[in-house]
Design an enzyme around this catalytic site. Structure first.
Site, short mmCIF file in Angstrom:
data_model
loop_
_atom_site.label_atom_id
_atom_site.label_comp_id
_atom_site.label_asym_id
_atom_site.label_seq_id
_atom_site.Cartn_x
_atom_site.Cartn_y
_atom_site.Cartn_z
N LYS A 1 0.83 -1.21 0.00
CA LYS A 1 0.00 0.00 0.00
C LYS A 1 0.86 1.25 0.00
CE LYS A 1 -3.79 -2.53 2.08
NZ LYS A 1 -4.53 -2.94 3.29
N GLN B 1 -4.44 -1.82 9.59
CA GLN B 1 -4.38 -3.12 8.95
C GLN B 1 -4.94 -4.20 9.89
OE1 GLN B 1 -3.30 -3.77 5.68
NE2 GLN B 1 -4.06 -5.82 6.08
N ASP C 1 -10.77 2.81 4.16
CA ASP C 1 -11.05 1.37 3.98
C ASP C 1 -12.55 1.12 3.85
OD1 ASP C 1 -9.12 -0.57 3.65
OD2 ASP C 1 -8.61 -0.72 5.78
#
Ligand code: NAD
Length: 293
Positions: free
Chosen positions: A54, A98, A121
């Site tokens: 990412k 994460q 997200d």
């Protein structure tokens, strides 16, 4: 039948090129450079790989990125304090934490602590609620990426029967909502299947579009798939393989070699949904900047 390979690698590269151009435009207008932060708790190998990918993608499109690395024994309160700092940092446009998190930390609490305007997200209840109401919002990165793959390959969806395997909050459930929405891609008749579903193969065999997020390597076999179907494989599994330099190979939730010849379209693993998830995250971050300005 020779299937068309739905290459997430190719589509994500195209999206990244478009984002890089948009970043240049923002800069030339004097608007800030988009800045994505990623929080990584602990040293889990797969999580580290995802986060590094990412960060690398940010560099490629001209975003600023920050990696916040925290020890695996960090307390929930201290993690929530780090999130509050990111919420209050006006230079950070969006950030992700994460998953999975260590067992002593409540993932839902952490997800809800992220400011909805920075929830790139798309896991916050506000983002999911807006998605359900078809309001502009951050769509969950993986399902969003899948809709972009379907769009890129002009895969017909209207009136089709879409079967989703798996009902997780981050993949299966939002995927089923997006495929049923009144838009393209969408307008499908959707069946959402899960661990309590009976006669799964009967249902998958009736699918025009089969989206698999079950988390079991090579679970879907040729006898479960209709001739001419579109199959999108979300699964990622690292399987030990001493013959490779990395020491492992990647498998999906679909037995690609035997399923592919029945399909009109099929996504591979690797190079399918994985890169699209990252591209969606970048798209959401760009959207965060645009909404702010
Ligand atoms: P999960 O484990 O949270 O969910 C699995 C789902 O499968 C559950 O909802 C369960 O009800 C369902 N299920 C289990 N057994 C079943 C059965 N016999 N029949 C029907 N349904 C059954 O998984 P997840 O987080 O949605 O992830 C799924 C897979 O996708 C994993 O391999 C994960 O690593 C991968 N993944 C990939 C990406 C990406 O970017 N490519 C992103 C997220 C997840």
């Amino acid at each position: 039948m020779e299937p068309t390979i739905v290459s997430g690698k190719e589509v994500s590269n195209k999206i990244k090129e478009e984002i890089a151009i948009a970043v240049e435009k923002l800069k030339s207008k004097g608007v800030k450079t988009p800045h994505l932060a990623a929080v990584l708790v602990g040293e889990d190998g797969a999580s580290r790989t995802y986060v590094n990918a990412k960060v690398k993608a940010c560099e490629k499109v001209g975003f600023n990125s920050t990696l916040v690395k925290l020890e695996s024994d960090i307390s929930e309160a201290d993690l929530l304090a780090e999130i509050e700092k990111l919420n209050n940092n006006s230079d950070i446009d969006g950030f992700i934490v994460q998953l999975p998190l260590p067992n002593h930390i409540d993932e839902q609490k952490v997800t809800e602590a992220i400011a909805p305007e920075k929830d790139v997200d798309g896991f916050h209840p506000v983002s999911l609620g807006k998605m359900l109401l078809h309001l502009p919002s951050f769509l969950p990165a993986t399902p969003y990426g899948i809709t972009e793959m379907l769009r890129h390959y002009n895969i017909p969806t209207e009136g089709k029967h879409c079967v989703v395997i798996g009902r997780s909050h981050i993949v299966g459930s939002p995927m089923s909502v997006l495929m049923a929405r009144n838009s393209y891609p969408g307008n499908c008749t959707v069946t959402l299947t899960h661990s309590r579903t009976q006669n799964l193969a009967e249902i998958t065999k009736a699918a025009d579009i089969l989206i698999v997020a079950i988390g079991k390597p090579e679970f879907v076999t040729a006898d479960m798939v209709k001739e001419g179907a579109t199959v999108i494989d979300v699964g990622i599994h690292r399987i030990e393989d001493a013959s490779r330099k990395s020491g492992f190979k990647l498998l999906g939730d679909v037995k690609f070699d035997e399923v592919a010849s029945k399909c009109a379209f099929i996504s591979p693993v690797p190079g399918g949904v994985g890169p699209m998830t990252i591209a969606s995250l970048l798209k959401n971050t760009l959207l965060a900047v645009e909404l702010k300005n």
